[in-house]
Design a protein around this motif. Sequence first.
Motif, PDB file in Angstrom:
ATOM      1  N   LEU A 288       2.320  23.924  43.945  1.00 49.80           N
ATOM      2  CA  LEU A 288       3.112  25.041  44.477  1.00 49.80           C
ATOM      3  C   LEU A 288       3.952  25.689  43.372  1.00 49.80           C
ATOM      4  O   LEU A 288       4.147  26.908  43.375  1.00 49.80           O
ATOM      5  N   LYS A 289       4.412  24.871  42.440  1.00 55.62           N
ATOM      6  CA  LYS A 289       5.206  25.393  41.327  1.00 55.62           C
ATOM      7  C   LYS A 289       4.381  26.392  40.511  1.00 55.62           C
ATOM      8  O   LYS A 289       4.847  27.480  40.171  1.00 55.62           O
ATOM      9  N   VAL A 290       3.134  25.999  40.212  1.00 58.43           N
ATOM     10  CA  VAL A 290       2.233  26.883  39.465  1.00 58.43           C
ATOM     11  C   VAL A 290       1.999  28.175  40.248  1.00 58.43           C
ATOM     12  O   VAL A 290       2.047  29.279  39.696  1.00 58.43           O
ATOM     13  N   MET A 291       1.798  28.030  41.565  1.00 63.75           N
ATOM     14  CA  MET A 291       1.533  29.219  42.386  1.00 63.75           C
ATOM     15  C   MET A 291       2.738  30.141  42.444  1.00 63.75           C
ATOM     16  O   MET A 291       2.602  31.361  42.422  1.00 63.75           O
ATOM     17  N   LYS A 292       3.915  29.529  42.491  1.00 62.63           N
ATOM     18  CA  LYS A 292       5.141  30.329  42.569  1.00 62.63           C
ATOM     19  C   LYS A 292       5.294  31.192  41.315  1.00 62.63           C
ATOM     20  O   LYS A 292       5.701  32.351  41.387  1.00 62.63           O
ATOM     21  N   ASN A 293       4.928  30.604  40.164  1.00 67.89           N
ATOM     22  CA  ASN A 293       5.017  31.354  38.909  1.00 67.89           C
ATOM     23  C   ASN A 293       4.136  32.593  38.905  1.00 67.89           C
ATOM     24  O   ASN A 293       4.357  33.519  38.131  1.00 67.89           O
ATOM     25  N   LEU A 294       3.094  32.580  39.746  1.00 61.71           N
ATOM     26  CA  LEU A 294       2.159  33.710  39.755  1.00 61.71           C
ATOM     27  C   LEU A 294       2.707  34.901  40.520  1.00 61.71           C
ATOM     28  O   LEU A 294       2.217  36.012  40.374  1.00 61.71           O
ATOM     29  N   THR A 295       3.726  34.664  41.346  1.00 61.47           N
ATOM     30  CA  THR A 295       4.165  35.739  42.239  1.00 61.47           C
ATOM     31  C   THR A 295       4.795  36.911  41.491  1.00 61.47           C
ATOM     32  O   THR A 295       4.879  37.996  42.034  1.00 61.47           O
ATOM     33  N   ASN A 296       5.192  36.682  40.239  1.00 61.70           N
ATOM     34  CA  ASN A 296       5.776  37.801  39.492  1.00 61.70           C
ATOM     35  C   ASN A 296       4.802  38.406  38.494  1.00 61.70           C
ATOM     36  O   ASN A 296       5.180  39.161  37.616  1.00 61.70           O
ATOM     37  N   SER A 297       3.527  38.039  38.626  1.00 61.10           N
ATOM     38  CA  SER A 297       2.557  38.444  37.607  1.00 61.10           C
ATOM     39  C   SER A 297       1.929  39.794  37.892  1.00 61.10           C
ATOM     40  O   SER A 297       1.149  40.300  37.108  1.00 61.10           O
ATOM     41  N   GLY A 298       2.230  40.389  39.051  1.00 65.57           N
ATOM     42  CA  GLY A 298       1.632  41.682  39.382  1.00 65.57           C
ATOM     43  C   GLY A 298       0.354  41.557  40.193  1.00 65.57           C
ATOM     44  O   GLY A 298      -0.187  42.545  40.669  1.00 65.57           O
ATOM     45  N   MET A 299      -0.143  40.322  40.337  1.00 64.15           N
ATOM     46  CA  MET A 299      -1.361  40.127  41.130  1.00 64.15           C
ATOM     47  C   MET A 299      -1.029  40.171  42.622  1.00 64.15           C
ATOM     48  O   MET A 299       0.073  39.811  43.020  1.00 64.15           O
TER      49      MET A 299
ATOM     50  N   PHE B 250      -3.500  44.983  52.649  1.00 65.55           N
ATOM     51  CA  PHE B 250      -2.818  44.168  51.641  1.00 65.55           C
ATOM     52  C   PHE B 250      -2.477  45.079  50.467  1.00 65.55           C
ATOM     53  O   PHE B 250      -3.361  45.630  49.815  1.00 65.55           O
ATOM     54  N   GLU B 251      -1.177  45.246  50.204  1.00 66.54           N
ATOM     55  CA  GLU B 251      -0.771  46.138  49.121  1.00 66.54           C
ATOM     56  C   GLU B 251      -0.796  45.419  47.789  1.00 66.54           C
ATOM     57  O   GLU B 251      -0.577  44.209  47.718  1.00 66.54           O
ATOM     58  N   ASP B 252      -1.017  46.189  46.717  1.00 69.19           N
ATOM     59  CA  ASP B 252      -1.104  45.605  45.381  1.00 69.19           C
ATOM     60  C   ASP B 252       0.193  44.911  44.986  1.00 69.19           C
ATOM     61  O   ASP B 252       1.288  45.428  45.242  1.00 69.19           O
ATOM     62  N   GLY B 253       0.059  43.759  44.353  1.00 65.85           N
ATOM     63  CA  GLY B 253       1.194  43.074  43.741  1.00 65.85           C
ATOM     64  C   GLY B 253       2.062  42.284  44.695  1.00 65.85           C
ATOM     65  O   GLY B 253       3.023  41.660  44.278  1.00 65.85           O
ATOM     66  N   LYS B 254       1.721  42.317  45.977  1.00 62.01           N
ATOM     67  CA  LYS B 254       2.547  41.584  46.938  1.00 62.01           C
ATOM     68  C   LYS B 254       1.958  40.212  47.244  1.00 62.01           C
ATOM     69  O   LYS B 254       0.770  39.958  47.015  1.00 62.01           O
ATOM     70  N   THR B 255       2.805  39.341  47.776  1.00 58.48           N
ATOM     71  CA  THR B 255       2.353  38.003  48.143  1.00 58.48           C
ATOM     72  C   THR B 255       2.345  37.865  49.664  1.00 58.48           C
ATOM     73  O   THR B 255       3.352  38.159  50.317  1.00 58.48           O
ATOM     74  N   TYR B 256       1.200  37.443  50.189  1.00 61.28           N
ATOM     75  CA  TYR B 256       1.044  37.295  51.629  1.00 61.28           C
ATOM     76  C   TYR B 256       0.769  35.838  51.971  1.00 61.28           C
ATOM     77  O   TYR B 256      -0.014  35.176  51.294  1.00 61.28           O
ATOM     78  N   ALA B 257       1.395  35.339  53.014  1.00 59.95           N
ATOM     79  CA  ALA B 257       1.078  33.997  53.496  1.00 59.95           C
ATOM     80  C   ALA B 257       0.468  34.134  54.877  1.00 59.95           C
ATOM     81  O   ALA B 257       1.050  34.749  55.763  1.00 59.95           O
ATOM     82  N   ILE B 258      -0.740  33.586  55.038  1.00 61.54           N
ATOM     83  CA  ILE B 258      -1.380  33.598  56.357  1.00 61.54           C
ATOM     84  C   ILE B 258      -1.171  32.220  56.973  1.00 61.54           C
ATOM     85  O   ILE B 258      -1.557  31.211  56.381  1.00 61.54           O
ATOM     86  N   ILE B 259      -0.509  32.177  58.121  1.00 58.69           N
ATOM     87  CA  ILE B 259      -0.266  30.892  58.763  1.00 58.69           C
ATOM     88  C   ILE B 259      -0.785  30.910  60.198  1.00 58.69           C
ATOM     89  O   ILE B 259      -1.129  31.966  60.733  1.00 58.69           O
TER      90      ILE B 259
ATOM     91  N   PHE C  43       7.159  26.861  51.613  1.00 58.43           N
ATOM     92  CA  PHE C  43       6.593  27.660  50.533  1.00 58.43           C
ATOM     93  C   PHE C  43       6.375  29.098  51.005  1.00 58.43           C
ATOM     94  O   PHE C  43       6.742  30.059  50.325  1.00 58.43           O
ATOM     95  N   ALA C  44       5.818  29.253  52.189  1.00 50.42           N
ATOM     96  CA  ALA C  44       5.574  30.574  52.752  1.00 50.42           C
ATOM     97  C   ALA C  44       6.879  31.363  52.876  1.00 50.42           C
ATOM     98  O   ALA C  44       6.970  32.533  52.518  1.00 50.42           O
ATOM     99  N   LYS C  45       7.884  30.655  53.337  1.00 50.93           N
ATOM    100  CA  LYS C  45       9.200  31.282  53.532  1.00 50.93           C
ATOM    101  C   LYS C  45       9.789  31.734  52.198  1.00 50.93           C
ATOM    102  O   LYS C  45      10.344  32.826  52.070  1.00 50.93           O
ATOM    103  N   GLU C  46       9.615  30.894  51.196  1.00 58.34           N
ATOM    104  CA  GLU C  46      10.266  31.114  49.911  1.00 58.34           C
ATOM    105  C   GLU C  46       9.610  32.210  49.083  1.00 58.34           C
ATOM    106  O   GLU C  46      10.288  33.032  48.481  1.00 58.34           O
ATOM    107  N   VAL C  47       8.251  32.214  49.010  1.00 62.20           N
ATOM    108  CA  VAL C  47       7.607  33.102  48.042  1.00 62.20           C
ATOM    109  C   VAL C  47       6.945  34.347  48.622  1.00 62.20           C
ATOM    110  O   VAL C  47       6.665  35.280  47.890  1.00 62.20           O
TER     111      VAL C  47
END
Lengths: 240, 222
Positions: free
Chosen positions: A176-187, A24-33, A198-202
Amino acid sequence: MIKVENLFKQFDQTEVLKNINIEFEDGKTYAIIGSSGSGKSTLLRCLNGLEKPTSGKIVIDGVDIVHNEKTLPVLRQKIGMVFQSFNLFAHMNATDNITFALMKVKKMSEADAKQLALEKLTEVGCDHRTTHYPHQLSGGEKQRVAIARALAMKPTVILFDEPTSALDPEMTVEVLKVMKNLTNSGMTIIVVTHEMNFAKEVSDLIIYMDNGEIVEINPPKIFFEQTQSERAKKFLNNML
Amino acid sequence: MIDFTKIYEYIPFIIQGVLITIQLALVGAVGGSILGFIFGLTSRKKNIFGYIVRGIIDFFRGTPLVFQLAFFHYGIPQMVKAFLGVSFVPTAMFSASVIFIINSSAYLAEILRAGIESIDKGQIEAAKALGVKSSDYMLHIIIPQAVRNVLPAIVNEFITLTKETSIASIIGVSELMRRATIITGTTFRYFEPLLIVGITYYIMNKILSNVGKAVEKRLKYD
C-alpha cells in the motif's frame, strides 16, 4: 479519460454488470469497493479488454475499445494492470520479468531495458532482488515487482485488482505504501480493494458497487461520513 | 548348455542392428518432436486445422503400431497402384521412419498440450495486459514452462519409442530385434542372442533416461 457507457456483461445467464456508466478523469485516484460478486473486478478487467463486455461502450482517449479488438495491444501499453495473484513469469527473475515486455513490445535495447528495470525496482524498494526468481520472493516483494513491471511500461492509467487480498497484514502495508506514492505521479489509478482505510486515505472518489450496479460515487469524506444509499450503509456496517 | 562363443562372430552384425535401431529412434524422436510441436499447437485451435490434427492424433493413438506399420508398408502401395496407377514401393526403413515420426508426434502433441494447459492463465493475462503479442508470450512465456513441466513425460515417450522400434522388424527393417531372430535361425540358439539384445536395449534406455534427468536439472528454475 476513460468513459464507460451503458456497459453490460453477462456470464452465461448471470448478469455481472448492469448498465454501468462512469467517467474516469485523468490523474485521479479511484477506489472501487463492494462485496464479493458485486462486479468490481469484472468492471476493472473490461477496462483493458481482458473481459469482453456483452454490450456498451468503453471509450479511452477517443477510441472505443469494445469494438476495436485490433487496437487492444497498443492500448494496453497505456494501461498497466496489477493482479491479486501477482502473475509474475515464473521462469524469469525479477529483472527479466520487467525487461521482457520492454524489449518485445517497446523494442528497447537490452541495456536500456535493464537500466529502466533497475530504476523501477528501486522505486518499489526491491533493488536487492533483481536476480531473484518469483518463488524466492515474499508475497509483498512479488507484488512490488509486479507493480514495477507495470510501471516500467510508463502507462497513463494503472489498474489494481485487489492487489493486497493475497497478502498478510505486514506485507499489505509495504504494498500500500508503494501504491500511495503513485497517487501524485499524474497517472490515473483505479483500485479494486477491500482496504477501507486505504480507500479513504488515498482516493479522490469512492465507487461503491453492489449486485452489478454502481450504487454510489462520492468523495471518501462524504461516502464514509454521510453515506447516501441504504445498500452502502449496510455494507459499511458489516465492514467496520 | 549356455555357450556365448557361438555368438562372438555375430557381434559386428548386432552392432549394425544397434545403429539401425538408434537411427530409427532418432528420426522418430526428432521428426516426432517437430511435428508433435506443430500438432500440439494446432490441436488446441477451434478451426478446420484443429479438427484435422485432432483426427490424426486420435487415429494414431487409437490403432496399434503394428497395424500402422503394416498398413503403410503393404496397404498404401496397393491403394496407390489401384487408384493412381503408379507403383509406390517404399523401403522398409522409409515406411518405418514415416510411421514412427507420425506415431510419436501424436503422443508428443498430447503431452505438449497438457503442458500448455498446466500453466496458470494468470501469466497469459499479465502478458496480454502488458501489450505482448500472443506469438511472443506463447514462445517465451508459456512453451518454455510447459516443456519444462512435461519433460519427464517427453523422456518417457522417447524411451517407449526406442523400445517400439523393435516392432519395425515385422515389415523387415533389420534392426536389433530382427537380427536376434536371424542369429537364432542360423545358430539354433535363443537364449544367448536374445539376452545380448535385451541388455543392449536396456543400456540404450538407461543412457537416454540419464540424459533426460540431466536436462531436467539444467532447466530447473525453482
